[in-house]
Design an enzyme around this catalytic site. Sequence first.
Site, PDB file in Angstrom:
ATOM      1  N   THR A 181       0.836  -1.197   0.000  1.00 25.97           N
ATOM      2  CA  THR A 181       0.000   0.000   0.000  1.00 25.97           C
ATOM      3  C   THR A 181       0.874   1.252   0.000  1.00 25.97           C
ATOM      4  O   THR A 181       0.382   2.352  -0.156  1.00 25.97           O
ATOM      5  CB  THR A 181      -0.884   0.026   1.261  1.00 25.97           C
ATOM      6  N   SER A 196       3.877  -4.881   3.173  1.00 19.51           N
ATOM      7  CA  SER A 196       2.931  -5.075   4.278  1.00 19.51           C
ATOM      8  C   SER A 196       2.722  -6.567   4.510  1.00 19.51           C
ATOM      9  O   SER A 196       3.007  -7.382   3.626  1.00 19.51           O
ATOM     10  CB  SER A 196       1.581  -4.444   3.939  1.00 19.51           C
ATOM     11  N   GLY A 197       2.196  -6.914   5.679  1.00 20.25           N
ATOM     12  CA  GLY A 197       1.833  -8.310   5.931  1.00 20.25           C
ATOM     13  C   GLY A 197       2.323  -8.899   7.242  1.00 20.25           C
ATOM     14  O   GLY A 197       2.303 -10.119   7.406  1.00 20.25           O
ATOM     15  N   GLU A 199       0.967  -9.163   9.962  1.00 19.29           N
ATOM     16  CA  GLU A 199      -0.068  -9.916  10.676  1.00 19.29           C
ATOM     17  C   GLU A 199      -0.278 -11.295  10.039  1.00 19.29           C
ATOM     18  O   GLU A 199      -1.123 -12.071  10.476  1.00 19.29           O
ATOM     19  CB  GLU A 199      -1.401  -9.160  10.664  1.00 19.29           C
ATOM     20  N   TRP A 247       5.574  -0.553   5.823  1.00 21.01           N
ATOM     21  CA  TRP A 247       4.420  -0.156   5.020  1.00 21.01           C
ATOM     22  C   TRP A 247       4.206   1.339   4.866  1.00 21.01           C
ATOM     23  O   TRP A 247       3.206   1.749   4.288  1.00 21.01           O
ATOM     24  CB  TRP A 247       3.164  -0.828   5.572  1.00 21.01           C
ATOM     25  N   ASN A 265       5.686  -3.975  13.222  1.00 19.13           N
ATOM     26  CA  ASN A 265       5.513  -4.858  14.369  1.00 19.13           C
ATOM     27  C   ASN A 265       6.105  -6.245  14.140  1.00 19.13           C
ATOM     28  O   ASN A 265       6.319  -6.669  13.016  1.00 19.13           O
ATOM     29  CB  ASN A 265       4.031  -4.990  14.722  1.00 19.13           C
ATOM     30  N   ASP A 307       2.494  -4.456  19.437  1.00 23.44           N
ATOM     31  CA  ASP A 307       2.178  -4.004  18.082  1.00 23.44           C
ATOM     32  C   ASP A 307       2.517  -2.529  17.870  1.00 23.44           C
ATOM     33  O   ASP A 307       1.777  -1.803  17.224  1.00 23.44           O
ATOM     34  CB  ASP A 307       0.688  -4.257  17.753  1.00 23.44           C
ATOM     35  N   ASP A 309       4.321  -0.633  15.853  1.00 20.70           N
ATOM     36  CA  ASP A 309       5.056  -0.427  14.604  1.00 20.70           C
ATOM     37  C   ASP A 309       5.911   0.844  14.684  1.00 20.70           C
ATOM     38  O   ASP A 309       5.447   1.869  15.183  1.00 20.70           O
ATOM     39  CB  ASP A 309       4.095  -0.208  13.430  1.00 20.70           C
ATOM     40  N   ARG A 334       4.361   4.921  17.786  1.00 17.59           N
ATOM     41  CA  ARG A 334       3.134   4.312  18.321  1.00 17.59           C
ATOM     42  C   ARG A 334       3.243   4.110  19.837  1.00 17.59           C
ATOM     43  O   ARG A 334       2.257   4.165  20.560  1.00 17.59           O
ATOM     44  CB  ARG A 334       2.905   2.951  17.645  1.00 17.59           C
TER      45      ARG A 334
END
Lengths: 574, 131
Positions: A181, A196-197, A199, A247, A265, A307, A309, A334
């Site tokens: 993205t 991304s990815g 998770e 990302w 993360n 988490d 990031d 974060r």
Amino acid sequence: MSKTITTALAAISVVAFSMALSFSTSAAEPSLSDLKNDPANTKDVLTYGMGWEQQRYSPLTQINRDNVKRLVPVWSHSMGDNRAQSTQPLVKDGIMYVTNHNSTTALDAVTGIQIWKKTFEYDPAVPGIVCCGNHNRGPAIYNGRLYRTTLDAAIVALDLKTGEEIWRSQAGDFDKGHSMTVAPLVTDGVIVTGISGAEYGIRGYIDGWNAETGKHMWRIHTTAAPGEDGADTWLPGRYEQGGGSTWLTGTYDPELNLVYWGTGNGGPWNAAFRGGDSKDICSVLAFNPKTGEVKWKYQFSPGDPYDYDGTSEMVLAELKIKGKNRKVVMQANRNGFLYVLDRENGKLLAANPFVDKITWAKGIDLKTGRPIDTDITKMVRKTVAMDEPVDIWPSAWGGKNWSPMSYDPVNKVVYANTLNFGFPFRQVQPEFKKGTFYIGIEWLGFTWPENDERGILRAIDPLTGKAKWSTPFEIPNFAGTMNTAGGLVFTGALTGEFMAFDNRDGKKLWEHKTGSGIISMPITFERDGVQYVTVVSGVGGVYPLYAGDERMAKVPAGGSVTTYALFDKSYAKK
Amino acid sequence: MKHKYIADILLLSFISFVFTANASENKSVKDENVSAKIIESDASIAENSVAIEFAKKGKKIYDSYCIRCHGPKMINPGTVTYDLRRFPEDQKTRFMNSVAKGIKQMPPWGNKLSMEEIDLIWQYVLTDGKI
């Protein structure tokens, strides 16, 4: 008489020469120096972040705090799509380029009339491996081309004039959980992208691509394999699905020839399962974009139990510290701390809370650069399966999420949409199953603040973390901010209002409700003496999906782009 | 209309439970049909708790596959993605097919989930996320 003729001839030849010149150079525009000068060039917006520094600041003053009440929409254009519109448009020579997950559009920036639009199709299974909605954060433009990423993990180069595809290179495999993205970053002949990815059990990386051909040039992995620096910070084998996605777009300092890119993360979220610091997740990597060679790195959240990031914008600025001007990179992480580092060498200069409630750490030790864990965090780090849940502030969405802050180089503050809620959860034994959430926690929702001020727009001193002013919201904002020399801070609400605030006190001076919720990044530019402001509307992203906020049922989906100008200025041109 | 109260009814009254389960039965879904099995036998308190056990299993699957679009505990504004609490409880076939084959923006899950697993998710959907 003859003098007049000579002058006229001279004028004609100058015009002809400039036409020839512009014709011969247009294919190579924007050039690298155009991109470098983007912050000072008020006519165009050529880069993600309105400059490689990503300060999202404009020197334009035509729209200012005295007249912003006269700001009106000049045109609106439908994106013809109901997914998350979290993009930042670019503008060059009066043409605006807008992306979303399945289309790229060129519009006349003054009238909104569509010039071209290209749509993508992808396997219907692709949205099954994206964590937070079908996004695209925006294009990059360079040398007559537009570069963008696709949800099925490719980078493509399009002809800036026609939208025709010139090349396409695959950066990952959606079947293995990769998606893209990110807005690409253009450096000297090299396009840089992230992935991304995290998770879905990926191993993160950053790629360099030849801008001309699309040939893959280098890859930096963000989790350390055996034999690599930091390998001992993982339990055996865990780095392979260790996350560390990349990302969001990094920043670039051409003088130091370094790109600053954040990593995401850990995978799974369950820190005890990964063991140790899990390097280099939740870090900033400073690297040479020609070679991918990492010069220095710093890990914000070792082990990443929550988490947190580290992918958010790495804003570049010059700050006076102890009487000396320092070139810094800063991030409102974060994890609730605002970090300032010397961007030449990665030395940590400041790390202070920018939110009111942090329960995971007591502070950041400036000498070691490490967090001082609270007792809860000490327990979480060593307990793979917890009997009882814990409540952690800031939540997994952070003290600030991805939506970028902006930096005000005059007043030396950042304007950020901060978040104010906690995260009750329980770590459970992770089980990897391809194509499913691989997080190893039981999600128990959120802990909302008693006063229900879930989001706070703040002007923050980056060196102390202290708020100069705070403007609270019941429904938090997930849009980026932009600030201008006109004394204004722009941002958008999830309920659709595009808003302007006084940069001195955070007082709301103006708003206009768009058709859907705003989660994008506003821009401003001028054309023929008129200053325009543009925002993309179209709700989506984590808050409507996960927060369980029934008020969001009143906000319909639907992407659109709206451009504003002052009432008299806009109509004077019609 | 009664859909909203299913979770409460499940806890309080096995008669209502049987009624609900009947409503959700659909013969066209032949694979290991968990709800069909339940209604074949006499209703009892024990079976009520069995249904909750199935729904809990369904919740676990929901939490790995569905939660990121349909929301924790199914709370969802229904604007960007479908609010499953509105799903008609007498349209089980439609649910099973939609999940297996995909619909609109939702990807197909039939290659990742068995019909038994989708059935368990259906049991959870019937509770409106209230377990």
